[in-house]
Write a protein that holds these residues in place. Structure first.
Motif, PDB file in Angstrom:
ATOM      1  N   LEU A 226       0.808  -1.215   0.000  1.00  0.00           N
ATOM      2  CA  LEU A 226       0.000   0.000   0.000  1.00  0.00           C
ATOM      3  C   LEU A 226       0.844   1.269   0.000  1.00  0.00           C
ATOM      4  CD1 LEU A 226      -2.770  -1.055   2.527  1.00  0.00           C
ATOM      5  CD2 LEU A 226      -2.789  -1.219   0.038  1.00  0.00           C
ATOM      6  N   VAL A 227       2.102   1.160   0.406  1.00  0.00           N
ATOM      7  CA  VAL A 227       2.953   2.351   0.465  1.00  0.00           C
ATOM      8  C   VAL A 227       3.919   2.392  -0.726  1.00  0.00           C
ATOM      9  CG1 VAL A 227       2.797   2.570   2.971  1.00  0.00           C
ATOM     10  CG2 VAL A 227       4.616   1.168   1.980  1.00  0.00           C
ATOM     11  N   HIS A 228       3.578   1.648  -1.801  1.00  0.00           N
ATOM     12  CA  HIS A 228       4.490   1.592  -2.941  1.00  0.00           C
ATOM     13  C   HIS A 228       4.697   2.962  -3.578  1.00  0.00           C
ATOM     14  CE1 HIS A 228       1.456   2.075  -6.142  1.00  0.00           C
ATOM     15  NE2 HIS A 228       0.651   1.391  -5.339  1.00  0.00           N
ATOM     16  N   GLY A 229       3.716   3.846  -3.442  1.00  0.00           N
ATOM     17  CA  GLY A 229       3.850   5.171  -4.030  1.00  0.00           C
ATOM     18  C   GLY A 229       4.631   6.144  -3.166  1.00  0.00           C
ATOM     19  N   ASP A 230       5.020   5.713  -1.965  1.00  0.00           N
ATOM     20  CA  ASP A 230       5.733   6.612  -1.048  1.00  0.00           C
ATOM     21  C   ASP A 230       7.038   6.025  -0.528  1.00  0.00           C
ATOM     22  OD1 ASP A 230       3.648   8.906  -0.378  1.00  0.00           O
ATOM     23  OD2 ASP A 230       2.546   7.018  -0.394  1.00  0.00           O
TER      24      ASP A 230
ATOM     25  N   GLN B 195       8.301  -2.461   9.589  1.00  0.00           N
ATOM     26  CA  GLN B 195       7.940  -1.049   9.484  1.00  0.00           C
ATOM     27  C   GLN B 195       7.044  -0.803   8.274  1.00  0.00           C
ATOM     28  OE1 GLN B 195      11.302   1.611   9.400  1.00  0.00           O
ATOM     29  NE2 GLN B 195      10.069   3.403   8.887  1.00  0.00           N
ATOM     30  N   LEU B 196       7.372  -1.411   7.140  1.00  0.00           N
ATOM     31  CA  LEU B 196       6.552  -1.229   5.949  1.00  0.00           C
ATOM     32  C   LEU B 196       5.198  -1.913   6.085  1.00  0.00           C
ATOM     33  CD1 LEU B 196       9.209  -1.702   3.106  1.00  0.00           C
ATOM     34  CD2 LEU B 196       8.281   0.432   4.015  1.00  0.00           C
ATOM     35  N   CYS B 197       5.175  -3.035   6.805  1.00  0.00           N
ATOM     36  CA  CYS B 197       3.887  -3.687   7.046  1.00  0.00           C
ATOM     37  C   CYS B 197       2.969  -2.804   7.889  1.00  0.00           C
ATOM     38  CB  CYS B 197       4.093  -5.037   7.738  1.00  0.00           C
ATOM     39  SG  CYS B 197       4.735  -6.307   6.635  1.00  0.00           S
ATOM     40  N   GLY B 198       3.549  -1.932   8.700  1.00  0.00           N
ATOM     41  CA  GLY B 198       2.766  -0.959   9.471  1.00  0.00           C
ATOM     42  C   GLY B 198       2.455   0.301   8.685  1.00  0.00           C
TER      43      GLY B 198
ATOM     44  N   HIS C 177      14.539   2.785  -9.373  1.00  0.00           N
ATOM     45  CA  HIS C 177      13.508   2.295  -8.479  1.00  0.00           C
ATOM     46  C   HIS C 177      12.408   1.625  -9.286  1.00  0.00           C
ATOM     47  CE1 HIS C 177      14.793   5.524  -5.331  1.00  0.00           C
ATOM     48  NE2 HIS C 177      15.556   4.456  -5.308  1.00  0.00           N
ATOM     49  N   PRO C 178      11.862   0.528  -8.788  1.00  0.00           N
ATOM     50  CA  PRO C 178      10.858  -0.224  -9.571  1.00  0.00           C
ATOM     51  C   PRO C 178       9.472   0.428  -9.592  1.00  0.00           C
ATOM     52  CG  PRO C 178      11.255  -1.287  -7.469  1.00  0.00           C
ATOM     53  CD  PRO C 178      12.243  -0.174  -7.562  1.00  0.00           C
ATOM     54  N   VAL C 179       9.215   1.390  -8.703  1.00  0.00           N
ATOM     55  CA  VAL C 179       7.896   2.038  -8.656  1.00  0.00           C
ATOM     56  C   VAL C 179       8.077   3.547  -8.643  1.00  0.00           C
ATOM     57  CG1 VAL C 179       6.716   0.123  -7.516  1.00  0.00           C
ATOM     58  CG2 VAL C 179       7.880   1.850  -6.127  1.00  0.00           C
ATOM     59  N   ARG C 180       7.011   4.249  -9.080  1.00  0.00           N
ATOM     60  CA  ARG C 180       7.036   5.703  -9.085  1.00  0.00           C
ATOM     61  C   ARG C 180       6.559   6.236  -7.745  1.00  0.00           C
ATOM     62  NH1 ARG C 180       4.672   4.601 -14.081  1.00  0.00           N
ATOM     63  NH2 ARG C 180       2.637   5.055 -13.183  1.00  0.00           N
ATOM     64  N   THR C 181       6.988   7.449  -7.433  1.00  0.00           N
ATOM     65  CA  THR C 181       6.595   8.100  -6.187  1.00  0.00           C
ATOM     66  C   THR C 181       5.415   9.033  -6.457  1.00  0.00           C
ATOM     67  OG1 THR C 181       8.862   8.011  -5.357  1.00  0.00           O
ATOM     68  CG2 THR C 181       7.371   9.578  -4.289  1.00  0.00           C
ATOM     69  N   ASN C 182       4.381   8.946  -5.617  1.00  0.00           N
ATOM     70  CA  ASN C 182       3.202   9.799  -5.747  1.00  0.00           C
ATOM     71  C   ASN C 182       3.548  11.249  -5.415  1.00  0.00           C
ATOM     72  OD1 ASN C 182       1.691   7.537  -6.379  1.00  0.00           O
ATOM     73  ND2 ASN C 182       1.034   7.209  -4.253  1.00  0.00           N
ATOM     74  N   PHE C 183       2.735  12.168  -5.967  1.00  0.00           N
ATOM     75  CA  PHE C 183       2.951  13.586  -5.673  1.00  0.00           C
ATOM     76  C   PHE C 183       2.525  13.931  -4.250  1.00  0.00           C
ATOM     77  CE2 PHE C 183       2.675  13.652 -10.355  1.00  0.00           C
ATOM     78  CZ  PHE C 183       3.856  14.324 -10.625  1.00  0.00           C
ATOM     79  N   ILE C 184       1.427  13.337  -3.787  1.00  0.00           N
ATOM     80  CA  ILE C 184       0.894  13.638  -2.454  1.00  0.00           C
ATOM     81  C   ILE C 184       1.311  12.519  -1.504  1.00  0.00           C
ATOM     82  CG2 ILE C 184      -1.191  14.044  -1.101  1.00  0.00           C
ATOM     83  CD1 ILE C 184      -2.523  14.977  -3.690  1.00  0.00           C
ATOM     84  N   PRO C 185       2.001  12.846  -0.435  1.00  0.00           N
ATOM     85  CA  PRO C 185       2.425  11.794   0.509  1.00  0.00           C
ATOM     86  C   PRO C 185       1.252  11.177   1.254  1.00  0.00           C
ATOM     87  CG  PRO C 185       2.996  13.946   1.365  1.00  0.00           C
ATOM     88  CD  PRO C 185       2.496  14.167  -0.028  1.00  0.00           C
ATOM     89  N   ARG C 186       1.356   9.896   1.489  1.00  0.00           N
ATOM     90  CA  ARG C 186       0.323   9.146   2.198  1.00  0.00           C
ATOM     91  C   ARG C 186       0.456   9.380   3.705  1.00  0.00           C
ATOM     92  NH1 ARG C 186      -2.422   4.323   0.938  1.00  0.00           N
ATOM     93  NH2 ARG C 186      -3.037   3.103   2.782  1.00  0.00           N
TER      94      ARG C 186
END
Length: 624
Positions: A311-315, A541-544, A461-470
């Motif tokens: 779920l945090v792949h964009g951040d 940490q990422l699971c949280g 990096h394998p994924v892109r970063t979102n403009f708005i942080p989660r």
């Protein structure tokens, strides 16, 4: 598989045998019978003050011409406080001397003033040892434990002793030397020990140039009230030995407590395999299940219920705050890591043995300086990956961050050492040489590394970063950074604990450290254990759904430095007998630098392990 087994067999055989193979640092010196052999003095040391002094800081016998000549020293020797100088002892190969005056004449004893007597008595009270050299072989004193009757070796000889609150000086030395016949007319020095005696000047009798010592002489007191009159005498006893020149250091480097080293290694390896098994069973199986589910057609609701790391792949690759400082810290850690790895490996081969006086410290300093090129390169690529724009400022910060802390601390402590007139004070010329190494070599190399690093592509990096942080949800209590530090630090500390004890003994109790084969193996175990723990902590940490892992992976992975700090406090109060302010300040300062260096080392290892892990797992899932 066979190749892997063969590799580990060779590695373990090499490590086990490395203590017996070393390059002594100098070529053997051949002496003829009757040839003059120079006796040199190195310094005086005490475990109570941690302040070394040069030999002629006390009013001892000068050479016959009245002048003493200092040997040119390498950088490591100067920083150790070594000041190697000639002495008036006259020693000739295979020629015994029964008793002889070291200086002055039989009707003209040495006369110390009250001030000089007080200075000598103060050194004796602080249990100072004098260190001499013959053919680059340090002097040793054999002592016998009165309770267990076990024989052991002390480096150097005691300046004197205290009895009934009064100081007595050891003013007669019996130099016990061993030679090995290399050929009919060729001799090599293979042993140098000393027996000390305190003999009152009135107990000595003289026959021409020789002196005679009674069987039970009255000791020579140091009179702090009216001054002291005394003689310095010595005798020389030679003996033939079967010890070869290459084995003459064995008396100092005897493998003591080897079982405890192996126990520590085996224990660390068992813990490492246990940790690897847990990592394989839980992490790999869980990740495979997660990745398989993510790559299937399951609904997003099911994913949210199970885990949160996708779920945090964009951040997850969002650049951290203070990215320039982060790049500088990681660059400094890379520099420390490469310096430590290469230094320990070279020392394991025997090229930095104690016989090569000061070589270990000299090699470490030069390796750190020249590793600036590699550190700058990888720090630049990381800074570029984090979308940093001010690469020149980042390069400057990387080059000065860690050295500035070390140099500033040592410069501050140096004022206190200079105030005590100790030989441990770094001379102004040496400071200038260190600054030249820093600004004329290390700094340009870091800039050069940054130049090439910035021209390379950033890490992909394998994924892109979102403009708005989660938004990061509230975390469970055990993911608190202080709890994570304590949990993550205990296993790596357990791996290095035994070697840490011997390293502390070498640093603070003037002992030799030479078990670099064990140290190299422990270093490898440390790298693996820190990497594994960092991966586990970052996964949780990422699971949280907490994607602020950049700084946290570095800080948490360096948690074992906290335990080293706690252990250093325990060591100070239980093992050392330091009571004065300046020695305490020196211990705090130098130990603080050790803790900081270890944190940089382990933190950088943990960060790169976590970074590699995150890139791998996010590359394995399909992202819409």
């Amino acid at each position: 598989m066979l190749k892997v087994r063969l590799y580990f067999f060779i590695l373990f055989s090499f490590i086990c045998c490395s203590h017996g193979f070393y390059v002594p640092g100098v070529a053997p010196v051949e002496f003829k019978k009757g040839q003059r052999i120079e006796v040199k003095a190195v310094k005086m040391t005490s475990i109570h003050t941690q302040l070394p002094y040069e030999y002629y800081s006390l009013p001892l016998c000068l050479p016959k011409n009245g002048t003493f000549i200092y040997k040119s020293e390498n950088l490591g020797e100067v920083l150790r406080g070594d000041r190697i100088v000639n002495t008036p002892y006259e020693v000739h190969m295979a020629e015994n001397i029964k008793c002889r005056l070291l200086c002055h004449k039989k009707n003209d004893p040495m006369n110390w003033s009250v001030e000089e007597s007080e200075k000598v008595a103060n050194r004796i009270e602080h249990e100072y040892f004098v260190h001499l050299l013959v053919d680059n072989l340090p002097v040793a004193t054999r002592i016998v434990n009165s309770e267990t009757l076990e024989r052991s070796i002390e480096q150097g000889y005691r300046l004197g002793f205290m009895a009934m609150g009064k100081a007595y000086i050891n003013n007669h030395l019996k130099l016990v030397l061993k030679y090995h016949k290399h050929s009919q007319d060729s001799y090599r020095v293979v042993g140098f020990e000393v027996e000390t005696f305190s003999i009152d000047k009135d107990e000595l009798t003289f026959v021409e140039d020789a002196c005679q010592i009674p069987s039970d002489p009255k000791p020579q007191a140091v009179n702090e009230d009216t001054g002291t009159k005394l003689y310095f005498t010595y005798s020389v006893v030679w003996g033939e030995s079967d010890i070869g020149w290459a084995s003459r250091w064995d008396i100092y480097l005897g493998m003591k407590d080897v079982q405890i080293h192996w126990f520590s290694i085996v224990n660390s390896i068992v813990v490492l395999f246990f940790l690897s098994a847990i990592l394989t069973m839980i992490m790999v199986r869980t990740l495979r299940r997660d990745i398989a589910r993510y790559n299937s057609d399951e609904s997003i609701d099911d994913m949210i219920e199970e885990t949160g790391w996708k779920l945090v792949h964009g951040d997850v690759f969002r650049p951290p705050p203070k990215r320039m400082l982060f790049a500088a810290v990681i660059g400094s850690g890379i520099q420390v890591f490469l310096m430590a790895l290469i230094t320990i490996f070279i020392a394991m081969l025997g090229m930095l043995s104690p016989a090569s006086r000061g070589a270990l410290m000299t090699a470490a300093i030069f390796l750190y300086v020249f590793m600036g090129l590699i550190a700058g390169y990888y720090s630049a690529r990381l800074y570029n990956t984090m979308k940093g724009k001010q690469w020149k400022q980042a390069a400057f910060l990387t080059a000065i961050l860690y050295p500035a802390i070390v140099f500033g601390t040592c410069f501050f402590l140096n004022f206190f050492i200079m105030g005590k007139h100790s030989s441990g004070a770094v001379p102004f010329s040496t400071m200038m040489a260190l600054l030249c190494l820093w600004f004329c070599i290390s700094l340009p190399l870091v800039y050069l590394g940054y130049y090439f690093g910035c021209r390379k592509q950033p890490f992909q990096h394998p994924v892109r970063t979102n403009f708005i942080p989660r938004k990061v949800p509230e975390q469970v209590w055990y993911m608190n950074i202080f709890v994570c530090i304590m949990m993550a630090g205990i296993l790596p500390f357990g791996a290095v604990f035994i070697e840490l004890f011997f390293i502390f003994n070498a640093l603070w109790e003037n002992q030799f450290y030479y078990l670099f084969g064990f140290l190299f193996l422990v270093f490898c175990i440390l790298v693996i254990s820190v990497s594994q723990i960092s991966i586990v902590m970052v996964y949780f940490q990422l699971c949280g759904e907490d994607y602020h892992w950049w700084w946290k992976s570095f800080i948490v992975s360096g948690g074992s430095a906290v335990y080293i700090f706690i252990y250093s406090i325990f060591y100070f109060f239980t093992k050392l007998e330091i009571t004065e302010f300046i020695p305490t300040l020196l211990y705090i300062g130098y130990t603080g630098l050790m803790v900081l260096t270890f944190w940089l080392l382990t933190g950088t290892i943990g960060f790169f392990a976590a970074y590699t892990f995150i890139r791998k797992i996010y590359a394995a899932v399909k992202i819409d």
